[in-house]
Scaffold this motif. Sequence first.
Motif, PDB file in Angstrom:
ATOM      1  N   UNK A   1       0.839  -1.203   0.000  1.00 34.42           N
ATOM      2  CA  UNK A   1       0.000   0.000   0.000  1.00 34.42           C
ATOM      3  C   UNK A   1       0.869   1.246   0.000  1.00 34.42           C
ATOM      4  N   UNK A   2       1.894   1.276   0.852  1.00 32.47           N
ATOM      5  CA  UNK A   2       2.779   2.443   0.907  1.00 32.47           C
ATOM      6  C   UNK A   2       3.542   2.616  -0.402  1.00 32.47           C
ATOM      7  N   UNK A   3       3.979   1.513  -1.010  1.00 31.82           N
ATOM      8  CA  UNK A   3       4.723   1.613  -2.265  1.00 31.82           C
ATOM      9  C   UNK A   3       3.874   2.279  -3.343  1.00 31.82           C
ATOM     10  N   UNK A   4       2.618   1.827  -3.470  1.00 33.97           N
ATOM     11  CA  UNK A   4       1.759   2.377  -4.520  1.00 33.97           C
ATOM     12  C   UNK A   4       1.270   3.786  -4.178  1.00 33.97           C
ATOM     13  N   UNK A   5       0.910   3.999  -2.922  1.00 32.67           N
ATOM     14  CA  UNK A   5       0.468   5.336  -2.514  1.00 32.67           C
ATOM     15  C   UNK A   5       1.618   6.325  -2.610  1.00 32.67           C
ATOM     16  N   UNK A   6       2.827   5.879  -2.217  1.00 30.37           N
ATOM     17  CA  UNK A   6       3.998   6.759  -2.296  1.00 30.37           C
ATOM     18  C   UNK A   6       4.284   7.197  -3.724  1.00 30.37           C
ATOM     19  N   UNK A   7       4.145   6.265  -4.669  1.00 32.21           N
ATOM     20  CA  UNK A   7       4.360   6.604  -6.080  1.00 32.21           C
ATOM     21  C   UNK A   7       3.332   7.621  -6.552  1.00 32.21           C
ATOM     22  N   UNK A   8       2.105   7.494  -6.084  1.00 33.66           N
ATOM     23  CA  UNK A   8       1.057   8.455  -6.448  1.00 33.66           C
ATOM     24  C   UNK A   8       1.344   9.816  -5.830  1.00 33.66           C
TER      25      UNK A   8
ATOM     26  N   UNK B   1      -3.254   7.722   8.115  1.00 34.45           N
ATOM     27  CA  UNK B   1      -3.593   6.326   8.363  1.00 34.45           C
ATOM     28  C   UNK B   1      -4.290   6.231   9.720  1.00 34.45           C
ATOM     29  N   UNK B   2      -5.401   5.551   9.765  1.00 36.71           N
ATOM     30  CA  UNK B   2      -6.165   5.406  11.002  1.00 36.71           C
ATOM     31  C   UNK B   2      -6.128   3.954  11.433  1.00 36.71           C
ATOM     32  N   UNK B   3      -5.431   3.678  12.522  1.00 40.08           N
ATOM     33  CA  UNK B   3      -5.374   2.319  13.045  1.00 40.08           C
ATOM     34  C   UNK B   3      -6.631   2.053  13.866  1.00 40.08           C
ATOM     35  N   UNK B   4      -7.498   1.209  13.335  1.00 43.49           N
ATOM     36  CA  UNK B   4      -8.798   0.955  13.961  1.00 43.49           C
ATOM     37  C   UNK B   4      -8.724  -0.235  14.917  1.00 43.49           C
ATOM     38  N   UNK B   5      -7.851  -0.104  15.922  1.00 45.50           N
ATOM     39  CA  UNK B   5      -7.738  -1.159  16.925  1.00 45.50           C
ATOM     40  C   UNK B   5      -7.180  -2.463  16.384  1.00 45.50           C
ATOM     41  N   UNK B   6      -6.223  -2.387  15.481  1.00 45.12           N
ATOM     42  CA  UNK B   6      -5.650  -3.607  14.887  1.00 45.12           C
ATOM     43  C   UNK B   6      -5.001  -4.488  15.954  1.00 45.12           C
ATOM     44  N   UNK B   7      -5.075  -5.804  15.724  1.00 45.12           N
ATOM     45  CA  UNK B   7      -4.507  -6.764  16.664  1.00 45.12           C
ATOM     46  C   UNK B   7      -3.224  -7.393  16.145  1.00 45.12           C
ATOM     47  N   UNK B   8      -2.804  -7.010  14.965  1.00 40.02           N
ATOM     48  CA  UNK B   8      -1.553  -7.532  14.419  1.00 40.02           C
ATOM     49  C   UNK B   8      -0.481  -6.442  14.519  1.00 40.02           C
TER      50      UNK B   8
ATOM     51  N   UNK C   1      -9.915   6.266   0.698  1.00 40.24           N
ATOM     52  CA  UNK C   1      -9.810   4.968   0.035  1.00 40.24           C
ATOM     53  C   UNK C   1      -9.496   3.896   1.064  1.00 40.24           C
ATOM     54  N   UNK C   2      -9.777   2.646   0.719  1.00 42.03           N
ATOM     55  CA  UNK C   2      -9.552   1.523   1.628  1.00 42.03           C
ATOM     56  C   UNK C   2      -8.098   1.084   1.588  1.00 42.03           C
ATOM     57  N   UNK C   3      -7.696   0.382   2.647  1.00 41.57           N
ATOM     58  CA  UNK C   3      -6.313  -0.038   2.767  1.00 41.57           C
ATOM     59  C   UNK C   3      -6.015  -1.409   2.209  1.00 41.57           C
ATOM     60  N   UNK C   4      -7.001  -2.070   1.598  1.00 34.53           N
ATOM     61  CA  UNK C   4      -6.775  -3.425   1.082  1.00 34.53           C
ATOM     62  C   UNK C   4      -6.401  -3.443  -0.393  1.00 34.53           C
ATOM     63  N   UNK C   5      -6.234  -2.242  -0.990  1.00 33.15           N
ATOM     64  CA  UNK C   5      -5.846  -2.070  -2.390  1.00 33.15           C
ATOM     65  C   UNK C   5      -6.910  -2.533  -3.382  1.00 33.15           C
ATOM     66  N   UNK C   6      -8.136  -2.712  -2.904  1.00 31.99           N
ATOM     67  CA  UNK C   6      -9.238  -2.916  -3.844  1.00 31.99           C
ATOM     68  C   UNK C   6      -9.630  -1.601  -4.501  1.00 31.99           C
TER      69      UNK C   6
ATOM     70  N   UNK D   1      -5.566  -7.486  -1.903  1.00 29.93           N
ATOM     71  CA  UNK D   1      -4.158  -7.802  -2.159  1.00 29.93           C
ATOM     72  C   UNK D   1      -3.673  -8.952  -1.286  1.00 29.93           C
ATOM     73  N   UNK D   2      -4.005  -8.909   0.003  1.00 28.39           N
ATOM     74  CA  UNK D   2      -3.562  -9.954   0.937  1.00 28.39           C
ATOM     75  C   UNK D   2      -4.442  -9.910   2.175  1.00 28.39           C
ATOM     76  N   UNK D   3      -4.375 -10.971   2.959  1.00 31.66           N
ATOM     77  CA  UNK D   3      -5.118 -11.005   4.211  1.00 31.66           C
ATOM     78  C   UNK D   3      -6.565 -11.419   4.030  1.00 31.66           C
ATOM     79  N   UNK D   4      -7.288 -11.393   5.141  1.00 34.52           N
ATOM     80  CA  UNK D   4      -8.687 -11.813   5.154  1.00 34.52           C
ATOM     81  C   UNK D   4      -9.616 -10.633   4.908  1.00 34.52           C
ATOM     82  N   UNK D   5     -10.787 -10.944   4.393  1.00 32.33           N
ATOM     83  CA  UNK D   5     -11.814  -9.927   4.176  1.00 32.33           C
ATOM     84  C   UNK D   5     -12.284  -9.409   5.527  1.00 32.33           C
TER      85      UNK D   5
END
Length: 316
Positions: A21-28, A40-47, A93-98, A201-205
Amino acid sequence: MQPQYSLVIPIYNEEQTLPELYRRIGAVMDRMDGQVELILINDGSRDRSLTIIRELHQKDSRICYLSFARNFGHQIAVTAGVNFARGQVVIILDGDLQDPPELIFDMIEQWKLGYQVVYAQRTQRRQESWFKRMPAYIYYRILRHLADVEIPTDTGDFCLMDRCVVDILNKMPERNRYIRGLRAWIGFKQTAVKFERDPRFAGDVKYTFTKSLGLAVNGLVSFSKVPLRLSTYLGLFAAFVSIFMGLLVLYWRIFYSSSVLTGFATILMAIFFLGAVQLVSIGILGEYIGRIYEEVKDRPLYTLSEVAGFERKHHL
């Protein structure tokens, strides 16, 4: 310097996606024609999402971030990012690169033509099952016909908003947020940019069926009084059917006294039918009353445990 553009991206358990995400957003961002901030808003991530976000912030001064004290949900995370955004133009925009970051340039082009809201409209959902695509297709068209305002079909939160729209959005106090509906309610000149939605791009829905259903109900209840009218219509229909059945049973009792339809089965059917109508009506009323209850409590929309990249400011 005051940024010209603010990019707002909610993050929830996206450690596998964040580097790409950072690679593509950075290029933009490198190609944009003005100062840019990435929120970036961390919505209580557990990872490790928050750890990665901190590292990106140390690496790139354009990155700001907010970290919630717990998970508050996607719509609240978007709201927090918009609250803190300082740019003349705010892009969500969403962080899953959809949501492809490269589409931002097409949005900015439409903004320069005089549109205050530019939303991304999906023409195709790649690699999504029929089970997911068909309910979404039906829902958006039902919502468009039932809502008090015209909410464009096949759109999400991926959009560009001018500062005049953002300022109004930030003044809206409701707790049950449906950003795409609020965006449509505000008005101003709006247009669509078509795109084909990529697979995650990766991870679970993150938007499971239950969460998607909750968002759908929230959108319908927040922007339409039709469900309330539906309970009234169901009550009138039940009353009509009850009168009709009463007359029918009386007719059978007089002319066909031996008919089984005049006995226990008829009474049981009537009880089940009226009970179903009552439960549906109570459920509809409960949805609206529940929202009133949430509003009158007047709690903050979110609590922050960490803020970096800009001064802490007043927020809802």
